[in-house]
Design a protein around this motif. Structure first.
Motif, mmCIF file in Angstrom:
data_model
loop_
_atom_site.group_PDB
_atom_site.id
_atom_site.type_symbol
_atom_site.label_atom_id
_atom_site.label_comp_id
_atom_site.label_asym_id
_atom_site.label_seq_id
_atom_site.Cartn_x
_atom_site.Cartn_y
_atom_site.Cartn_z
ATOM 1 N N UNK A 216 -2.513 5.480 10.264
ATOM 2 C CA UNK A 216 -4.090 6.052 11.173
ATOM 3 C C UNK A 216 -4.094 7.688 10.528
ATOM 4 N N UNK A 217 -3.244 8.426 8.980
ATOM 5 C CA UNK A 217 -2.762 9.983 8.718
ATOM 6 C C UNK A 217 -3.786 10.492 8.461
ATOM 7 N N UNK A 218 -4.255 11.704 9.571
ATOM 8 C CA UNK A 218 -5.854 11.904 8.845
ATOM 9 C C UNK A 218 -5.852 12.752 7.538
ATOM 10 N N UNK A 219 -6.813 13.104 7.026
ATOM 11 C CA UNK A 219 -6.840 12.986 4.887
ATOM 12 C C UNK A 219 -7.787 14.337 5.156
ATOM 13 N N UNK A 220 -7.341 14.888 4.402
ATOM 14 C CA UNK A 220 -8.469 16.184 4.387
ATOM 15 C C UNK A 220 -9.765 15.521 3.833
ATOM 16 N N UNK A 221 -9.695 15.099 2.639
ATOM 17 C CA UNK A 221 -10.077 15.280 1.369
ATOM 18 C C UNK A 221 -11.374 13.563 1.983
ATOM 19 N N UNK A 222 -11.899 12.510 1.244
ATOM 20 C CA UNK A 222 -12.225 11.815 0.932
ATOM 21 C C UNK A 222 -11.589 10.280 1.365
ATOM 22 N N UNK A 223 -11.414 9.597 1.785
ATOM 23 C CA UNK A 223 -10.609 8.547 1.377
ATOM 24 C C UNK A 223 -10.879 8.004 -0.620
ATOM 25 N N UNK A 224 -9.430 7.876 -1.036
ATOM 26 C CA UNK A 224 -8.972 7.386 -2.390
ATOM 27 C C UNK A 224 -10.193 6.466 -2.790
ATOM 28 N N UNK A 225 -11.236 6.228 -3.521
ATOM 29 C CA UNK A 225 -12.098 5.649 -4.455
ATOM 30 C C UNK A 225 -11.166 4.285 -4.980
ATOM 31 N N UNK B 227 0.510 -1.037 -0.142
ATOM 32 C CA UNK B 227 -0.061 0.184 0.016
ATOM 33 C C UNK B 227 0.508 0.808 0.443
ATOM 34 N N UNK B 228 0.762 2.009 -0.422
ATOM 35 C CA UNK B 228 1.541 3.899 -0.076
ATOM 36 C C UNK B 228 0.279 4.758 -0.808
ATOM 37 N N UNK B 229 0.762 6.217 -0.573
ATOM 38 C CA UNK B 229 0.674 7.081 -0.539
ATOM 39 C C UNK B 229 -0.737 7.461 0.641
ATOM 40 N N UNK B 230 -2.083 7.356 0.151
ATOM 41 C CA UNK B 230 -3.458 7.566 1.040
ATOM 42 C C UNK B 230 -3.769 6.766 0.784
ATOM 43 N N UNK B 231 -3.704 5.594 0.829
ATOM 44 C CA UNK B 231 -4.065 4.641 0.941
ATOM 45 C C UNK B 231 -3.180 3.858 2.375
ATOM 46 N N UNK B 232 -1.673 3.674 2.211
ATOM 47 C CA UNK B 232 -0.818 3.937 3.668
ATOM 48 C C UNK B 232 -1.387 4.491 4.253
ATOM 49 N N UNK B 233 -0.971 5.867 4.283
ATOM 50 C CA UNK B 233 -1.908 6.821 4.471
ATOM 51 C C UNK B 233 -2.830 6.428 6.522
ATOM 52 N N UNK B 234 -3.857 6.302 4.965
ATOM 53 C CA UNK B 234 -4.830 5.478 6.317
ATOM 54 C C UNK B 234 -4.940 4.196 6.989
ATOM 55 N N UNK B 235 -4.176 3.869 6.539
ATOM 56 C CA UNK B 235 -3.621 2.363 7.361
ATOM 57 C C UNK B 235 -2.042 2.961 8.744
#
Length: 322
Positions: free
Chosen positions: A94-103, A84-92
């Protein structure tokens, strides 16, 4: 590398996600068991099963209990065949995302020329498919340092600042990562595209911002042309009480407070007071500070979404311009 510990929860993986992963229905396995896919088709049509990804479904009652972020966290390790990389890795992490999770689930490609999208996956080409890759609780993903470097380089400035501020400030059982570690990962990867944006994020990031809302506020204050605030300003009220404001200008004569929802809903943030007691406490605190001759201005998430409202609030309070 200095960055460790899966950050979905301080103690490990989100239990709702673990439960959802255990309830996944794998289409090919069901077809082998029943000898037919008709029951699966009927269950989908009746909305008893919710497609999570190609060949993967969740029982509707399980899916209904998950947030959008938890659904994304369930989908990511279930479908990924690459780290996993970028936004998906960030989710795992626990990094807070300003936008919705990637589709689409974002993963590392296997070469520099492997950027493509297929089957609900977004492969990112990389010359370093094995560098800064770790395994946490059975999930293979880019290290926190690499995740933050690539995320900040490829996302809007505000999203990058929110992510890096979080990594700098996380305490206790959560993960933490330094600016040097992020920069070292970018250097080792030879990161060029988006490097100027990453450098801006690293120079602006500040772990004293205690929430995503405070981080986003700082970005907007700068972008709207106001003077950069002091952070976590300590002031004494009329009766000598010591308070700490999120922001301050003019040597603490003017204070700013971001009102995040967690201040009133989180037991930790409100010091185990009830929400109503917290509101009263905040009002008394502000009255005590104002009685010393200081000005106080407040804003919330809606003002960040509609930046003109934040600009009007800051202007009316007399926040100086840069």
């Amino acid at each position: 590398m200095g960055c460790s510990g899966l950050g979905i929860h301080p103690g490990g993986v989100n239990p709702a996600v673990v439960a959802a992963l255990e309830q996944l229905i794998v289409a090919r396995e069901l077809r082998v068991e029943t000898g037919s896919g008709s029951s699966l088709t009927r269950a989908r049509r009746a909305r008893r099963l919710i497609p999570l990804a190609h060949g993967l479904d969740l029982p509707a009652e399980i899916a209904a209990e998950l947030t959008a972020t938890e659904l994304a966290l369930t989908r990511a390790p279930a479908v990924a065949r690459r780290p996993l990389a970028r936004a998906s890795a960030a989710l795992v992490w626990g990094v807070p995302l300003l936008n919705s999770p990637p589709s689409a689930v974002e993963v590392l490609g296997w070469s520099a020329a492997s950027t493509r999208a297929a089957g609900g996956l977004r492969y990112w080409g990389t010359a370093h498919p094995d560098a800064y890759v770790v395994e946490q609780d059975g999930v293979v993903l880019t290290s926190l340092a690499r995740t933050l470097a690539e995320f900040a380089a490829s996302h809007p400035f505000a999203a990058g600042v929110v992510a890096v501020d979080w990594a700098l400030r996380v305490r206790g059982g959560g993960v933490r990562c330094s600016l040097d570690e992020i920069a070292e990962a970018a250097d080792a990867l030879g990161l060029r595209r988006g490097r100027a944006r990453l450098e801006r994020v690293l120079s602006f990031a500040d772990g004293r911002s205690e929430s995503p809302g405070e981080s986003w506020s700082r970005v907007l204050i700068r972008q709207l042309g106001f003077a950069d605030p002091e952070l976590q300003v300590e002031v004494r009220g009329l009766r000598g009480e010591l308070f700490r404001a999120d922001f301050g200008w003019s040597g603490g004569r003017l204070l700013g407070e971001f009102d995040g929802r967690e201040k009133y809903t989180s037991a930790t943030m409100r010091g185990n007071r009830s929400a109503s007691d917290r509101v009263v406490h905040e009002k008394r605190r502000e009255d005590s500070v104002r009685a010393t001759g200081r000005g106080v201005c407040r804003w919330d998430w809606s003002d960040l979404v509609h930046a003109r409202r934040l600009a009007a609030t800051l202007s009316a309070a007399g926040v100086p311009r840069r």
